[in-house]
Write an enzyme that holds these catalytic residues in place. Structure first.
Site, PDB file in Angstrom:
ATOM      1  CG  ASP A 170      -7.482  -1.033  -1.183  1.00 55.02           C
ATOM      2  OD1 ASP A 170      -6.710  -1.371  -2.001  1.00 55.02           O
ATOM      3  OD2 ASP A 170      -8.730  -1.244  -0.992  1.00 55.02           O
TER       4      ASP A 170
ATOM      5  CG  PHE B 203       3.605  -1.983  -2.113  1.00 53.04           C
ATOM      6  CD1 PHE B 203       3.093  -2.363  -3.381  1.00 53.04           C
ATOM      7  CD2 PHE B 203       3.744  -0.596  -2.037  1.00 53.04           C
ATOM      8  CE1 PHE B 203       2.599  -1.628  -4.137  1.00 53.04           C
ATOM      9  CE2 PHE B 203       3.334   0.289  -2.998  1.00 53.04           C
ATOM     10  CZ  PHE B 203       2.522  -0.141  -3.962  1.00 53.04           C
TER      11      PHE B 203
ATOM     12  CE1 TYR C 262      -0.580  -6.972  -1.972  1.00 52.43           C
ATOM     13  CE2 TYR C 262       0.302  -6.750   0.213  1.00 52.43           C
ATOM     14  CZ  TYR C 262       0.600  -6.581  -1.002  1.00 52.43           C
ATOM     15  OH  TYR C 262       1.658  -6.387  -1.937  1.00 52.43           O
TER      16      TYR C 262
ATOM     17  CG  HIS D 245       0.784   0.125  -9.087  1.00 54.01           C
ATOM     18  ND1 HIS D 245       0.750  -1.243  -8.949  1.00 54.01           N
ATOM     19  CD2 HIS D 245       0.404   0.631  -7.811  1.00 54.01           C
ATOM     20  CE1 HIS D 245       0.588  -1.443  -7.588  1.00 54.01           C
ATOM     21  NE2 HIS D 245       0.038  -0.544  -7.013  1.00 54.01           N
TER      22      HIS D 245
END
Length: 251
Positions: free
Chosen positions: A87, A100, A89, A213
């Protein structure tokens, strides 16, 4: 609408928060239009919009200002790589609607730092230099990298606050449309959340790359550390032969 936009503007004049729950205010490339129209007309889409309207009416601060920006900047026919995030920031001024990626001038979040670190290790491409952080990935999005979060809005200071509200129905459909498309694509699935979407991808036609991740909590840990995964070079080497074969098949 005009007054709401002014409330959502930063000192630079740029919108930094969501001000409208009307999909007509969220542009997408023409190739995605039938998919997004069908979603927002569906029961899941209507429930999502109702939720967003209620949260805006309660003065919730929601990011990003354009939830569908990934679908605006990267048309389906131009997708070469898909990078899945979770989701947006949840800090003010960070999210710009791409997984990202952070808005220009925002310091790099740790996961993005590790992405740039692996890009340099793998392909020798240096990270953006200080004093300009350079964490915006708009150029990637404009060159065929679909930077897709599975949930497309979030509230300030509340990670995953809009998870399970309906966005995943739309983003699953986006993944399936790319998978069913007429050209092969590289899917980069980093972390368990992204890897849960593997079942939506035809791995016989597409290249599916999986690793931990890029978060500092997992980037160096087994089973597949993100640092050292080599996904960028693998994508590069896989794409080149695919493109050559496609050119050879053209009359």
């Amino acid at each position: 609408m005009e007054q709401a936009q002014l409330v959502g503007m930063s000192a630079s004049g740029a919108l930094e928060r969501l001000t409208s729950a009307d999909p007509a205010d969220w542009p997408v490339a023409p190739g995605w239009r039938s998919l997004t129209d069908a979603f927002f007309a569906s029961e899941a889409g209507q429930k999502l919009l109702s939720f967003l309207r209620s949260r805006l009416a309660e003065n919730a601060v929601i990011f990003p200002p354009q939830p569908l920006r990934a679908l605006e900047l990267t048309p389906p026919e131009e997708v070469r790589v898909v990078i899945l995030g979770q989701d947006p920031y949840h800090g003010r001024g960070q999210a710009e609607g791409l997984a990202f990626s952070v808005a220009p001038g925002v310091p790099l979040p740790p996961s993005l730092r590790n992405i740039f670190k692996e890009l340099q290790r793998d392909l020798g491409i240096p990270p953006p230099e200080f004093p300009v952080p350079g964490g915006s990935l708009v150029r990637w999005a404009s060159n065929g990298v679909l930077l897709l979060n599975t949930c497309l809005t979030v509230e300030e200071g509340r990670p995953a606050s809009h998870a399970g509200r309906g966005w995943e129905v739309l983003t699953d459909s986006v993944i399936q449309q790319v998978s069913a498309g007429d050209h092969p694509v590289v899917f980069m699935l980093w972390g368990a959340h992204a890897q849960a979407k593997r079942a939506l991808i035809d791995a016989r036609r597409h290249k599916v790359l999986m690793a931990n991740h890029p978060s500092p909590l997992s980037a160096l840990r087994p089973p597949v550390p993100f640092i050292g995964c080599g996904h960028f070079s693998q994508a590069h080497h896989w794409r080149d032969p695919q493109q050559s074969r496609q050119k050879d098949q053209k009359p």
